[in-house]
Design a protein around this motif. Structure first.
Motif, PDB file in Angstrom:
ATOM      1  N   GLY A 485       0.940  -1.260   0.056  1.00 32.50           N
ATOM      2  CA  GLY A 485       0.073  -0.016   0.001  1.00 32.50           C
ATOM      3  C   GLY A 485       0.790   1.415   0.035  1.00 32.50           C
ATOM      4  N   ILE A 486       0.098   2.445  -0.019  1.00 28.34           N
ATOM      5  CA  ILE A 486       0.831   3.638   0.143  1.00 28.34           C
ATOM      6  C   ILE A 486       0.254   4.429   1.361  1.00 28.34           C
ATOM      7  N   LYS A 487       0.630   5.706   1.746  1.00 29.07           N
ATOM      8  CA  LYS A 487       0.090   6.201   2.802  1.00 29.07           C
ATOM      9  C   LYS A 487       0.430   5.858   3.985  1.00 29.07           C
ATOM     10  N   GLU A 488      -0.624   5.584   5.003  1.00 27.53           N
ATOM     11  CA  GLU A 488      -0.285   4.713   6.357  1.00 27.53           C
ATOM     12  C   GLU A 488      -0.531   3.302   6.145  1.00 27.53           C
ATOM     13  N   SER A 489      -0.548   2.801   4.994  1.00 28.09           N
ATOM     14  CA  SER A 489      -0.823   1.237   4.723  1.00 28.09           C
ATOM     15  C   SER A 489       0.448   0.811   4.475  1.00 28.09           C
ATOM     16  N   GLY A 490       1.588   1.448   4.608  1.00 30.34           N
ATOM     17  CA  GLY A 490       2.770   0.654   4.520  1.00 30.34           C
ATOM     18  C   GLY A 490       3.884   0.927   3.559  1.00 30.34           C
ATOM     19  N   LEU A 491       5.018   0.523   3.731  1.00 33.97           N
ATOM     20  CA  LEU A 491       6.212   0.362   2.583  1.00 33.97           C
ATOM     21  C   LEU A 491       6.473  -0.703   2.031  1.00 33.97           C
ATOM     22  N   GLY A 492       6.954  -0.748   0.739  1.00 37.59           N
ATOM     23  CA  GLY A 492       7.522  -1.883   0.151  1.00 37.59           C
ATOM     24  C   GLY A 492       6.617  -2.671  -0.360  1.00 37.59           C
ATOM     25  N   ARG A 493       6.882  -3.840  -1.161  1.00 31.16           N
ATOM     26  CA  ARG A 493       5.774  -4.823  -1.915  1.00 31.16           C
ATOM     27  C   ARG A 493       6.179  -5.892  -1.619  1.00 31.16           C
ATOM     28  N   GLU A 494       5.121  -6.805  -1.653  1.00 34.49           N
ATOM     29  CA  GLU A 494       5.530  -8.435  -1.247  1.00 34.49           C
ATOM     30  C   GLU A 494       4.963  -9.108  -2.744  1.00 34.49           C
ATOM     31  N   GLY A 495       5.400 -10.565  -2.756  1.00 28.29           N
ATOM     32  CA  GLY A 495       5.298 -11.231  -4.044  1.00 28.29           C
ATOM     33  C   GLY A 495       5.604 -10.341  -5.181  1.00 28.29           C
ATOM     34  N   SER A 496       5.386 -11.033  -6.264  1.00 28.53           N
ATOM     35  CA  SER A 496       5.581 -10.608  -7.852  1.00 28.53           C
ATOM     36  C   SER A 496       7.319 -10.634  -7.911  1.00 28.53           C
ATOM     37  N   LYS A 497       7.633 -10.063  -9.080  1.00 28.22           N
ATOM     38  CA  LYS A 497       8.989  -9.882  -9.466  1.00 28.22           C
ATOM     39  C   LYS A 497       9.694  -8.765  -8.424  1.00 28.22           C
ATOM     40  N   TYR A 498       8.996  -8.140  -7.993  1.00 27.58           N
ATOM     41  CA  TYR A 498       9.583  -6.987  -6.969  1.00 27.58           C
ATOM     42  C   TYR A 498       9.874  -7.375  -5.725  1.00 27.58           C
ATOM     43  N   GLY A 499       9.088  -8.308  -5.094  1.00 32.22           N
ATOM     44  CA  GLY A 499       9.127  -8.927  -3.809  1.00 32.22           C
ATOM     45  C   GLY A 499      10.378  -9.204  -3.440  1.00 32.22           C
ATOM     46  N   ILE A 500      11.251  -9.634  -4.265  1.00 29.71           N
ATOM     47  CA  ILE A 500      12.555 -10.463  -3.702  1.00 29.71           C
ATOM     48  C   ILE A 500      13.702  -9.105  -3.702  1.00 29.71           C
ATOM     49  N   ASP A 501      13.424  -7.995  -4.139  1.00 30.06           N
ATOM     50  CA  ASP A 501      14.336  -6.773  -4.143  1.00 30.06           C
ATOM     51  C   ASP A 501      14.177  -6.199  -2.759  1.00 30.06           C
ATOM     52  N   GLU A 502      13.271  -6.482  -2.023  1.00 31.39           N
ATOM     53  CA  GLU A 502      13.112  -5.858  -0.710  1.00 31.39           C
ATOM     54  C   GLU A 502      13.995  -6.593   0.080  1.00 31.39           C
ATOM     55  N   TYR A 503      14.900  -7.856  -0.370  1.00 35.92           N
ATOM     56  CA  TYR A 503      15.689  -8.431   0.365  1.00 35.92           C
ATOM     57  C   TYR A 503      17.266  -8.354  -0.191  1.00 35.92           C
ATOM     58  N   LEU A 504      17.452  -7.445  -0.775  1.00 31.99           N
ATOM     59  CA  LEU A 504      18.582  -7.108  -1.691  1.00 31.99           C
ATOM     60  C   LEU A 504      19.187  -5.948  -1.355  1.00 31.99           C
ATOM     61  N   ASN A 505      20.562  -5.733  -1.397  1.00 35.25           N
ATOM     62  CA  ASN A 505      21.241  -4.508  -1.440  1.00 35.25           C
ATOM     63  C   ASN A 505      21.903  -4.312  -2.806  1.00 35.25           C
ATOM     64  N   ILE A 506      21.824  -3.176  -3.485  1.00 31.81           N
ATOM     65  CA  ILE A 506      22.665  -2.918  -4.707  1.00 31.81           C
ATOM     66  C   ILE A 506      24.138  -2.289  -4.267  1.00 31.81           C
ATOM     67  N   LYS A 507      24.980  -3.148  -4.914  1.00 28.83           N
ATOM     68  CA  LYS A 507      26.556  -2.658  -4.607  1.00 28.83           C
ATOM     69  C   LYS A 507      26.998  -2.172  -5.889  1.00 28.83           C
ATOM     70  N   TYR A 508      27.664  -0.816  -5.877  1.00 27.09           N
ATOM     71  CA  TYR A 508      28.308  -0.400  -7.004  1.00 27.09           C
ATOM     72  C   TYR A 508      29.837  -0.828  -7.092  1.00 27.09           C
ATOM     73  N   ALA A 509      30.293  -1.495  -8.387  1.00 31.32           N
ATOM     74  CA  ALA A 509      31.508  -1.730  -7.962  1.00 31.32           C
ATOM     75  C   ALA A 509      32.215  -1.042  -9.340  1.00 31.32           C
ATOM     76  N   CYS A 510      33.439  -0.439  -9.121  1.00 30.70           N
ATOM     77  CA  CYS A 510      34.030   0.197 -10.102  1.00 30.70           C
ATOM     78  C   CYS A 510      35.624  -0.308 -10.107  1.00 30.70           C
ATOM     79  N   PHE A 511      35.649  -0.837 -11.300  1.00 31.89           N
ATOM     80  CA  PHE A 511      36.963  -1.402 -11.762  1.00 31.89           C
ATOM     81  C   PHE A 511      37.909  -0.324 -12.550  1.00 31.89           C
ATOM     82  N   GLY A 512      38.803  -0.005 -11.893  1.00 33.14           N
ATOM     83  CA  GLY A 512      39.794   0.908 -12.427  1.00 33.14           C
ATOM     84  C   GLY A 512      41.223   0.432 -13.206  1.00 33.14           C
ATOM     85  N   GLY A 513      41.944   1.257 -13.852  1.00 29.06           N
ATOM     86  CA  GLY A 513      43.224   0.615 -14.423  1.00 29.06           C
ATOM     87  C   GLY A 513      42.804  -0.466 -15.495  1.00 29.06           C
ATOM     88  N   MET A 514      41.848  -0.098 -16.108  1.00 30.63           N
ATOM     89  CA  MET A 514      41.530  -1.287 -17.314  1.00 30.63           C
ATOM     90  C   MET A 514      42.312  -1.007 -18.629  1.00 30.63           C
TER      91      MET A 514
END
Length: 514
Positions: A485-514
């Protein structure tokens, strides 16, 4: 509504409650089911008691019978579970996505084979009719299967670099240990919708199930153990209402817990969010609702009645996306009220394990008191009871399925979530008025409307301030949709292809000197 349509609706409701076999024995009589009525919690792959030996009772809400007694755990046992989950995470995160998927599919399959026993336990501790319990088990385990597949599709990104010497990547990694706090109204599905996603992502979990319904959670642990899900990956801490706040506080404040996922009331959700601030946890909150169900003049009234019945009375009205306010345009108002009352008058109230029951008990007497207070308030302010409106003779946890017309905005049913078998019907004149009424709440979980005007359908679907909309449909839940939901019904989503994103962090990796 035609007589044929009325008969069909009643027939469909009765079919929902028919056993898959000719007779369904109670949990006390079912050998395999009673063997799953556990008396211990599950921590680090072990079935354990509370350190001080204390227990609390789990009772059947239909008759008050004792089903089991489970450990009444406190802060110390909860921290122990967190410690084991943290240790297990170091290993579980390094399983390949395919290895985790294979285990999750095995877990799904063994629960599917034991669906009837799981349903028996669910009905015994929650009260919902067996047919609804079977449906919940099927729904709940489907999330395990779904996320077993989604876990193999956790894709990162290769980012076009502005520099010839650099290569830029986004990696997705599990957040860590997750505290999972679940409600009593869907004691199987709410756990598996969260845990399935968490485990597939590579997280480990500590689950605190609702004190009224811990047995369904423990049963899922039993089957997880059977298929070889490693010790410490899935932990369940049971506790009474007396100790619920301290168990929740440990999960929110422990630096070893990286995320909290909660389904329940908005008030409790706010407390958990405040307790999680010091450790900057990620949170997912699926909170209270006050869903409007709108019937426009252009609607198929018979279909709208069927949709209202499905939305309002499933789980005896004890669902977060239940239609809490039914708004009907003036030209079809009388017709809708009459037809809705006629269908509701044919409901069968009783113990969920009794053949033919379409409406079970509420979870406890406090829930009945709230429904009764809403009815009395509405009547005192001019509401007219068309059917029900009183406690049911079946017992102290039963309330008669109720329809009240001539509802006004100053009544409690318009501002509070009833969470019971009460359908308040409000008359409105214009589309603008209906949308304004529907949005006049701090909640925004779900909304419904019936219309055959395609232009109106687009307008209203976009204007309703909710996370989910049912358009000419009263049952909207599915494994593949983003639930939240939105407003005071909550944050985030469960189920669907989006549900697993709630349990993942995004890490940025920069490879230099290539």
């Amino acid at each position: 509504m035609s007589q044929k349509m009325s008969r069909k609706l009643v027939s469909d409701l009765k079919l929902l409650t028919k056993s898959l076999s000719t007779h369904c024995t109670s949990i006390q009589q079912s050998r395999s089911a009673s063997s799953l009525a556990f008396k211990n919690a599950y921590i680090n792959g072990q079935w354990v008691t509370a350190e001080d030996g204390r227990t609390f009772p789990v009772r059947n809400p239909a008759n008050g019978d004792l089903i089991s007694e489970v450990p009444d755990m406190q802060a110390k046992e909860t921290q122990t579970a967190v410690n084991h989950a943290a240790d297990a995470f170091k290993r579980w995160k390094n399983y390949t996505a395919i290895e985790r998927s294979i285990l999750l599919k095995k877990w799904h399959d063994i629960m599917a084979k034991n669906q009837e026993d799981l349903a028996q336990i669910l009905t015994a501790e929650n009260g919902k009719p067996l047919a609804e319990a079977r449906g919940e088990i099927g729904y709940g385990i489907s999330f395990v299967e779904w996320f077993a597949e989604e876990g193999k599709r956790i894709y990162g990104d290769v980012i076009p670099s502005a520099f010839k010497s650099k290569r830029l990547l986004h990696l997705k990694q599990p957040v860590g240990v997750c505290g999972i706090i679940t409600p009593w109204n869907f004691p199987n599905a709410m756990i598996l919708r969260k845990v399935g996603a968490a485990l597939a992502a590579g997280c480990t979990v500590v689950v605190k199930p609702a004190e009224d319904t811990p047995l369904s959670a423990l049963a899922t642990c039993y089957f997880a153990e059977q298929v070889g899900i490693p010790a410490g990956v899935l932990n369940v801490v049971t506790c009474s209402h007396q100790h619920a706040s301290e168990v929740g506080r440990v999960l929110c404040q422990s630096p070893k817990v990286s995320k909290i996922s909660f389904t329940g009331s908005t008030a409790t959700g706010k407390v958990l969010m405040k307790q999680s601030i010091d450790t900057m946890k990620r949170v997912s909150m699926e909170l209270g609702g006050n869903a409007a169900f709108i019937v426009f003049n252009s609607a198929d009234v018979d279909a709208a009645v069927a949709g209202a019945v499905a939305s309002k009375y499933r789980g005896t009205g004890q669902t977060c996306i239940s239609a809490n306010r039914i708004l009907v345009q003036e030209e079809v108002y009388d017709e809708f009220c009459e037809k809705l009352a006629k269908v509701v008058s044919q409901f069968v109230v009783g113990d969920g394990q009794e053949d033919g029951t379409t409406q079970g008990p509420l979870i406890n007497e406090k829930a009945v008191d709230k429904v009764d207070s809403h009815v009395k308030d509405a009547v005192a302010k001019g509401g007219k009871v068309l059917i029900g409106g009183e406690r049911h003779v079946k017992g102290p946890t039963f309330y008669s399925p109720t329809v009240i017309r001539d509802i006004t905005e100053d009544m409690l049913v318009c501002s509070e979530e009833t969470f019971g078998p009460l359908a308040p019907v409000i008359k409105f004149k214009t589309e603008e008025e209906a949308v304004l009424l529907a949005n006049s709440t701090r909640f925004g979980l779900a909304g419904y409307f019936y219309s055959q005007d395609i232009r109106q359908i687009w307008r209203v679907a976009e204007d309703l301030e909710v996370g989910m909309v049912g358009i000419n449909e009263g049952v909207i839940s599915s494994t593949s949709i983003a639930f939240g939901g939105i407003k005071e019904s909550g944050l985030g989503r469960e189920g669907s292809k989006y549900g697993i994103d709630e349990y993942l962090n995004i890490k940025y990796a920069c490879f230099g000197g290539m």
